[in-house]
Design a protein around this motif. Structure first.
Motif, PDB file in Angstrom:
ATOM      1  N   ARG A 144     -26.844 -33.728 -10.963  1.00  0.00           N
ATOM      2  CA  ARG A 144     -25.694 -34.631 -11.006  1.00  0.00           C
ATOM      3  C   ARG A 144     -25.236 -34.841 -12.453  1.00  0.00           C
ATOM      4  N   LEU A 157     -23.544 -31.953  -3.880  1.00  0.00           N
ATOM      5  CA  LEU A 157     -22.981 -32.777  -4.948  1.00  0.00           C
ATOM      6  C   LEU A 157     -21.695 -32.229  -5.542  1.00  0.00           C
ATOM      7  N   THR A 215     -28.903 -29.186  -3.263  1.00  0.00           N
ATOM      8  CA  THR A 215     -28.323 -30.295  -4.017  1.00  0.00           C
ATOM      9  C   THR A 215     -26.947 -29.948  -4.562  1.00  0.00           C
ATOM     10  N   GLN A 274     -28.305 -44.394  -8.663  1.00  0.00           N
ATOM     11  CA  GLN A 274     -27.137 -43.814  -8.036  1.00  0.00           C
ATOM     12  C   GLN A 274     -27.125 -44.133  -6.543  1.00  0.00           C
ATOM     13  N   ALA A 332     -20.097 -35.440  -7.160  1.00  0.00           N
ATOM     14  CA  ALA A 332     -20.008 -35.698  -8.593  1.00  0.00           C
ATOM     15  C   ALA A 332     -18.557 -35.561  -9.038  1.00  0.00           C
TER      16      ALA A 332
END
Length: 294
Positions: A140, A172, A168, A23, A36
């Motif tokens: 993710r 994301l 995170t 990624q 995402a």
């Protein structure tokens, strides 16, 4: 979808497009990882500074209440090391279907779907031993490679503290609208809740409010309350920090039993002081969330 294995090291084959190493690590303009792709209007984080304060109970009841009011809701359990959401919803023995490269979340009702690491483990006693980068890859995947459909709200249950998972998901997930902080009245919990508030503020996200859980134990004999963990700590912290106080929920055996039996307490419509207190907190929080929805 390729979910990393629950052992010390992630597995990766050379054709795995979902591996963290495959990624893009950041966008050139911001230095942050790209968002995402998920169709959700509002992402709500539920976290606490320490464990054992009833954070998952709040997440389950909030998601259930929103779904009961006709909103399309996803409930994402990111407590990889202690995924209890399926147990609290009575679906711990279910497994998500795999359609192509995507996972189908477990449907609780027509309006509520849930995804948890617990669904992917061999059994309830299997530990997850992961380092930070593996968690980031899994988060993710749980966002972009689960067939959530179009959601009004995604309620995210986070592990205690301000570590990898909270950072995170904040980076994301698109449309993160804010965080709910759960604490108990005692000084130790309030001290850690204060850290959680400051963490959210550092991320430049709104604190939707503080909930004081286990605020007095309801006696099953006389109906009175005993302040096992003290009283008023969450309310005082909210005042001192300048964030909303959403209310207090008592420590009640019926509330505990509802979680163990997989029946969200807020949907029981019991005529009890604990139900009224819980409903008041959820109604106040939902009013804030509903005001965000066009």
């Amino acid at each position: 979808m390729t979910v990393p294995p629950h052992d010390n090291e992630p597995a990766c084959d050379q054709n795995c497009s979902t591996c963290a190493s495959a990624q893009p690590h950041s966008t050139p303009a911001t230095g942050l990882p790209p968002k995402a792709e998920i169709d959700v209007q509002h992402v709500i984080l539920v976290l606490s500074g320490k464990g054992g304060v009833g954070k998952s109970t709040v997440a389950v009841n909030l998601a259930s209440a929103l779904a009961d009011h006709g909103r399309k809701v996803g409930l994402l359990d990111l407590d990889f090391h202690g995924p209890n959401i399926p147990k609290m919803l009575g679906v711990e023995n279910q497994r998500p279907a795999i359609l192509g490269k995507r996972l189908e979340p477990v449907r609780i009702t027509g309006n509520l779907a849930v995804m948890s690491m617990a669904f992917l483990l061999p059994d309830t006693s299997s530990p997850v031993v992961w380092r930070g980068p593996v968690k980031m890859s899994a988060i993710r995947q749980f966002l972009a490679e689960v067939n959530w459909g179009a959601l009004d709200f995604l309620v995210v249950d986070l592990p205690p503290g301000t570590g990898d998972e909270a950072l995170t998901i904040a980076q994301l997930a698109p449309n993160v609208r804010g965080a709910v902080i759960v604490t108990t009245p005692q000084d130790v919990a309030v001290m850690d809740a204060t850290k959680a508030v400051k963490f959210i503020e550092k991320l430049e996200l709104p604190v939707l409010g503080i909930i004081e859980n286990m605020s007095g134990m309801v006696c099953s004999h006389c109906g009175g309350t005993v302040d096992v963990f003290g009283e008023g700590g969450g309310k005082k912290a909210a005042h001192d920090l300048g964030v909303p106080f959403l209310g207090a929920i008592p420590l009640d055996p019926d509330l505990v039993r509802a979680g163990d039996e997989g029946r969200p307490f807020i949907l029981r419509h019991a005529d009890s002081p604990t139900y009224k207190a819980t409903d008041s907190v959820m109604q106040l929080l939902m009013a804030q969330l509903e005001s965000m929805t066009p």
